[in-house]
Design a protein around this motif. Sequence first.
Motif, PDB file in Angstrom:
ATOM      1  N   LEU A 231      -0.634 -12.921  47.078  1.00 53.54           N
ATOM      2  CA  LEU A 231      -1.080 -13.331  45.737  1.00 53.54           C
ATOM      3  C   LEU A 231      -0.683 -12.248  44.745  1.00 53.54           C
ATOM      4  O   LEU A 231      -1.229 -11.141  44.789  1.00 53.54           O
ATOM      5  N   LEU A 232       0.271 -12.543  43.903  1.00 57.31           N
ATOM      6  CA  LEU A 232       0.797 -11.553  42.963  1.00 57.31           C
ATOM      7  C   LEU A 232       0.257 -11.835  41.570  1.00 57.31           C
ATOM      8  O   LEU A 232       0.418 -12.955  41.058  1.00 57.31           O
ATOM      9  N   PHE A 233      -0.352 -10.829  40.979  1.00 51.33           N
ATOM     10  CA  PHE A 233      -0.922 -11.012  39.638  1.00 51.33           C
ATOM     11  C   PHE A 233      -0.221 -10.113  38.626  1.00 51.33           C
ATOM     12  O   PHE A 233      -0.223  -8.897  38.765  1.00 51.33           O
ATOM     13  N   LEU A 234       0.372 -10.748  37.627  1.00 54.95           N
ATOM     14  CA  LEU A 234       0.914  -9.996  36.487  1.00 54.95           C
ATOM     15  C   LEU A 234      -0.094 -10.022  35.339  1.00 54.95           C
ATOM     16  O   LEU A 234       0.168  -9.464  34.270  1.00 54.95           O
TER      17      LEU A 234
ATOM     18  N   GLN B 193      -7.980 -16.645  47.795  1.00 57.51           N
ATOM     19  CA  GLN B 193      -8.166 -15.807  48.988  1.00 57.51           C
ATOM     20  C   GLN B 193      -9.118 -16.473  49.981  1.00 57.51           C
ATOM     21  O   GLN B 193      -8.854 -16.517  51.184  1.00 57.51           O
ATOM     22  N   ILE B 194     -10.222 -16.996  49.453  1.00 53.17           N
ATOM     23  CA  ILE B 194     -11.215 -17.647  50.331  1.00 53.17           C
ATOM     24  C   ILE B 194     -10.591 -18.870  50.999  1.00 53.17           C
ATOM     25  O   ILE B 194     -10.737 -19.078  52.211  1.00 53.17           O
TER      26      ILE B 194
ATOM     27  N   ILE C 171      -3.232 -11.302  51.076  1.00 53.47           N
ATOM     28  CA  ILE C 171      -3.063  -9.964  50.496  1.00 53.47           C
ATOM     29  C   ILE C 171      -2.826 -10.122  48.995  1.00 53.47           C
ATOM     30  O   ILE C 171      -1.961 -10.907  48.577  1.00 53.47           O
ATOM     31  N   VAL C 172      -3.630  -9.399  48.221  1.00 57.10           N
ATOM     32  CA  VAL C 172      -3.509  -9.465  46.756  1.00 57.10           C
ATOM     33  C   VAL C 172      -2.744  -8.245  46.273  1.00 57.10           C
ATOM     34  O   VAL C 172      -2.985  -7.129  46.734  1.00 57.10           O
ATOM     35  N   PHE C 173      -1.829  -8.455  45.363  1.00 58.86           N
ATOM     36  CA  PHE C 173      -1.069  -7.346  44.784  1.00 58.86           C
ATOM     37  C   PHE C 173      -1.111  -7.485  43.263  1.00 58.86           C
ATOM     38  O   PHE C 173      -0.595  -8.468  42.715  1.00 58.86           O
ATOM     39  N   ASN C 174      -1.770  -6.547  42.601  1.00 62.04           N
ATOM     40  CA  ASN C 174      -1.829  -6.571  41.140  1.00 62.04           C
ATOM     41  C   ASN C 174      -0.564  -5.910  40.589  1.00 62.04           C
ATOM     42  O   ASN C 174      -0.549  -4.712  40.290  1.00 62.04           O
ATOM     43  N   VAL C 175       0.471  -6.702  40.491  1.00 58.24           N
ATOM     44  CA  VAL C 175       1.791  -6.181  40.106  1.00 58.24           C
ATOM     45  C   VAL C 175       1.705  -5.443  38.765  1.00 58.24           C
ATOM     46  O   VAL C 175       2.332  -4.399  38.579  1.00 58.24           O
TER      47      VAL C 175
ATOM     48  N   ILE D  33       3.792 -17.752  52.449  1.00 58.93           N
ATOM     49  CA  ILE D  33       3.601 -18.467  51.184  1.00 58.93           C
ATOM     50  C   ILE D  33       3.393 -17.399  50.109  1.00 58.93           C
ATOM     51  O   ILE D  33       2.723 -16.390  50.361  1.00 58.93           O
ATOM     52  N   LEU D  34       3.949 -17.617  48.936  1.00 65.53           N
ATOM     53  CA  LEU D  34       3.762 -16.665  47.837  1.00 65.53           C
ATOM     54  C   LEU D  34       3.151 -17.359  46.627  1.00 65.53           C
ATOM     55  O   LEU D  34       3.480 -18.517  46.331  1.00 65.53           O
ATOM     56  N   CYS D  35       2.249 -16.641  45.962  1.00 61.04           N
ATOM     57  CA  CYS D  35       1.576 -17.182  44.778  1.00 61.04           C
ATOM     58  C   CYS D  35       1.769 -16.180  43.654  1.00 61.04           C
ATOM     59  O   CYS D  35       1.762 -14.965  43.896  1.00 61.04           O
TER      60      CYS D  35
END
Length: 342
Positions: free
Chosen positions: A60-63, A74-75, A85-89, A125-127
């Motif tokens: 999960l990529l967050f810009l 996530q849930i 896995i969360v990534f705050n880009v 899978i990518l978000c």
Amino acid sequence: MEESIPAGSVKLKETGSLLTGKFTTATDVSDIDALVKKALEYKADPYKDSQLGARKRIGLLFLNPSLRTRLSTQIAARNLGMEAIVFNVDKEGWQLEFEEGAIMSGNTSEHVKDAAPILGSYFDILCIRTFPSLVNRADDYSELYISEFIKYCGRPVISLESATLHPLQSLTDVITITEQVQQRSADFKGRKPKVVLTWAPHVKPLPQCVANSFSQWMCAWQGKSEFVITHPEHYELAGEFTSSATIEYDQDKALKDADFVYVKNWSTYNDYGKIFENDPSWMLSLEKLQLTRQARVMHCLPVRRNVELSDEVLDSTHSIVTQEAGNRVWAAQAVISELLRR
Ligand SMILES: NCCC[C@H](NC(=O)CCC(=O)O)C(=O)O
Ligand SMILES: NC(=O)OP(=O)(O)O
């Protein structure tokens, strides 16, 4: 974005999947009601496919910031046995470049062409969440960021809200309306629910994506609702998302006999990204709700209390915003599950 296939009418018989292989717009969905049914089945039995995603990873990529989308996705992934896995880009990553052929002598350190395939090798899978700039309409409406990401990552992509659309929110909204209609089936015998999307005031220019997306899904949910959009003049949305909607500039007229009122602010589309007027009388009140059929009030959240929506409405039994946000989990779970089955 590809909008050539009419929303809601895609037939994917060869795969049996409800999705095209990504989830970024209503046109990725072949059968909205079937996806809603699947989500409600997960709500009734969250762990029924708890092994479907075993040994698979979702990124999960967050810009941009998020509360609901981040946690509910996530849930949902974990309910299906996936590692999320969360990534705050925006805060922790290298600043990404999306422009093809860019001479990277400015602030960007890594091109999406290089980063996306690597992420594709780490995840199944990518978000991605990418908000619009609200500066240049052509750039925002070309959906450059998510399109480039899809092009180079080589994996199924889920939009966590892009420059112009927010499909996980809209699927959730259709789920919530369906659930309400099923719960109050006697009220809806022989008639469709009247659903009104109303503009509301705000303190800063916001994206059009939640409103665009809600309208796109309501239009794609053909024949299931009577759908009306109301806003002050100059706040017209992009025509590509409002095809079968009725536009009514008089908010009181629009609210008459409404069953659901979806409240949202958006900035101007035509003279792009501006606040033209911010008349506080557009804020929904209990008095205005008397025009409706005891309408249920929806909002994607976060909401500016007593600017966009009053305490009296949000704290009343009209409000279903908590039920709505809760349903984000089941929307995400249905979507991830469909992508895992492909
Ligand atoms: N993800 C849901 C909505 C996100 C965004 N809202 C916001 O940016 C609110 C910000 C504020 O109120 O400060 C929008 O309207 O598109
Ligand atoms: N409604 C919504 O998308 O909320 P977040 O921005 O908190 O994810």
